[in-house]
Motif scaffolding. Structure first.
Motif, PDB file in Angstrom:
ATOM      1  N   THR A 199       0.936  -1.172   0.125  1.00 40.01           N
ATOM      2  CA  THR A 199      -0.014  -0.211  -0.012  1.00 40.01           C
ATOM      3  C   THR A 199       0.685   1.197  -0.060  1.00 40.01           C
ATOM      4  N   ILE A 200       0.401   2.393  -0.809  1.00 38.08           N
ATOM      5  CA  ILE A 200       0.980   3.478  -0.597  1.00 38.08           C
ATOM      6  C   ILE A 200       0.179   4.604  -0.454  1.00 38.08           C
ATOM      7  N   LEU A 201       0.294   5.323   0.539  1.00 39.05           N
ATOM      8  CA  LEU A 201      -0.628   6.319   1.142  1.00 39.05           C
ATOM      9  C   LEU A 201       0.367   7.712   1.010  1.00 39.05           C
ATOM     10  N   THR A 202      -0.563   8.615   0.355  1.00 40.55           N
ATOM     11  CA  THR A 202       0.121  10.019   0.160  1.00 40.55           C
ATOM     12  C   THR A 202      -1.139  11.186   0.501  1.00 40.55           C
ATOM     13  N   GLY A 203      -0.652  12.447   0.920  1.00 42.01           N
ATOM     14  CA  GLY A 203      -1.677  13.566   1.286  1.00 42.01           C
ATOM     15  C   GLY A 203      -1.866  13.247   3.011  1.00 42.01           C
TER      16      GLY A 203
END
Length: 467
Positions: free
Chosen positions: A351-355
């Motif tokens: 998983t990649i999370l941003t913001g």
């Protein structure tokens, strides 16, 4: 008639398929007391064993771990799910750590002369007694080793309370110590629940405690140790910053970030949890990361070709999913992943999370799973500020083609360890430990052997000058 609550057994559940492998009965208070008595008695003799003999036994442990490597790597993978190739590397590392203290322990513990204007003075290093070691499941042999190797070499005895989901790993290490020739009682395993720890710390026969685990548990243990005036060391995890400066090699940095984050299915205290990239290289870096994520093979941890293993348990994967969902509710964006994988076992998508915004849970918390928190920042100073915007301070990395620049940045990060152009690593000769809410004390290196010894001053003067 008073009823006695039934104590649940300690269980091994294979997280690859959630099948129960084996159960162990929890020890009674009488059994715990017998273990304590044996440890205390064993220490009285062990502290007088010559250092060269202690070193010989440590070398024997290292040898046996190498001989039994196939058995040990399989046990670690079955009990907590890590890739078997990672388990193999862990066993090899443990053997190297035992060898390191066998080779160097006598030198580290030698008397240290002190300069004084009159007479002479020196420090001698004496063991303090029976230590309680409380360890987690994510590196079931390494966590034991990095506390046991230096402190047994120093002449202390040890009781291990290991994580409840790796009982076979705990048991086999006690067998190896005995097979190596350690006197009975010098190193023992306890099959006990966490609610027995306070009573152990209250016991006068326990002289100190070393703990690796969560911040809340560590806080409670430190409070209890303080109450009973006992030394403690704590390693409480981290939210490590992985800084990529704009002059870095994007391919090298992306490869290190992905492999580092997927290591042990993301269940590593020092893996790169917060990836902080200068805007000049951020888009190129992220494209490379997404390509590498797409190529990860998820599957059987016993398969040498698998890249991503299951998490350690059903609870572990459920907890990480909840953290990701909460991050999204608080404004974060999932670039890829974010869900369970539809198959048996405790699997989660990379998983990649941003913001992720300041003030949200994900901004501060450690996510213990295959979740990559990505931040694009304006410049070097913004990267440093973000790296330090956490209560944790365990490890960190800085990637740059300019080592002088990278070291300058590393000096400004509030953490116990910083690696340049490498994820935070492990080596017997390098100290391991953190600052802030990541704990205190050091393991490995010469520093570790001095954590639980009495550095006793002996001052020698002539009779005439004594007063």
């Amino acid at each position: 008639m008073e009823t006695v609550a039934k104590v649940s057994p300690i269980k091994t559940v294979n997280p690859f398929n959630n099948q129960l492998i084996k159960s162990f009965e929890v020890m009674t208070d009488e059994q715990i007391n017998a273990k304590l008595a044996l440890a205390d008695k064993a220490f009285q003799n062990w502290k007088n064993v010559p250092k060269a003999k202690r070193a010989q036994l440590l070398r024997r442990v290292a040898h046996l771990m190498r001989v039994r490597k196939s058995q040990l790597e399989e046990l670690a993978t079955l009990e907590m799910g890590k890739l078997v190739k990672e388990s193999r590397t862990e066993v090899e590392l443990c053997a190297a750590i035992f060898d390191y203290y066998a080779d160097n322990g006598e030198k580290f513990l030698a008397d240290k002369p002190l300069e004084t204007p009159e007479g002479s003075a020196f420090l001698c290093y004496e063991p303090i007694g029976v230590l309680l070691s409380i360890q987690p499941w994510n590196f079931p042999f390494y966590q034991i080793t990095r506390s046991a190797a230096p402190h047994l070499m120093a002449g202390n005895a040890m009781l291990l309370k290991h994580a409840s989901n790796v009982p076979q790993c705990a048991q086999v290490m006690e067998e190896i110590f005995l097979e190596a020739g350690f006197p009975e009682g010098v190193y023992q395993n306890l099959f006990i629940p966490g609610n027995k720890i306070d009573a152990l710390l209250a016991d006068k026969r326990i002289k100190a405690v070393t703990f690796t685990g969560s911040e809340p548990a560590g806080s409670a243990i430190a409070a209890a140790a303080g109450k009973y005036i006992k030394k403690s060391t704590l390693e409480l995890g981290g939210s490590d910053a992985f800084i990529v400066l704009d002059d870095a090699d994007a391919e090298q940095a992306a490869e290190a970030a992905v492999r580092g984050r997927m290591w042990n299915a993301g269940q590593v205290c020092v893996s790169p949890k917060r990836v902080i990239v200068e805007e000049g290289i951020a888009d190129l870096f992220m494209e490379k990361v997404k390509t590498k994520f797409a190529g990860l093979k998820v599957g059987d941890p016993m398969d040498e070709q698998t890249d991503l293993a299951p998490l350690s348990s059903e609870k572990a994967v459920e907890d990480v999913i909840k953290q990701v969902q909460k991050a999204v509710e608080e404004g974060a964006t999932v670039i890829t992943g974010g869900h369970r994988i539809n198959r048996p076992g405790a699997f989660m998508e990379p998983t990649i999370l941003t913001g992720i915004k300041p003030g949200t849970a994900a901004y501060q918390e450690e996510i213990f799973g295959p979740v990559f928190m990505f931040y694009k920042v304006k410049d070097e100073q913004a990267a440093i500020n973000l790296a330090n915007a956490t209560d944790y301070g365990l490890g960190g990395s800085v990637f740059s083609s300019n080592n002088e620049r990278a070291v300058k940045v590393a000096r400004q990060i509030e953490t116990g360890m910083v690696y340049i152009n490498h994820v935070t690593g492990i080596a017997p000769e390098l100290p391991f430990g953190g600052t802030k809410h990541s704990g205190y004390g050091r393991e490995q290196s010469p520093a570790a052997i001095y954590e639980f010894v009495n550095a006793k001053l002996i001052r020698v003067t002539t009779a005439e000058s004594a007063y």
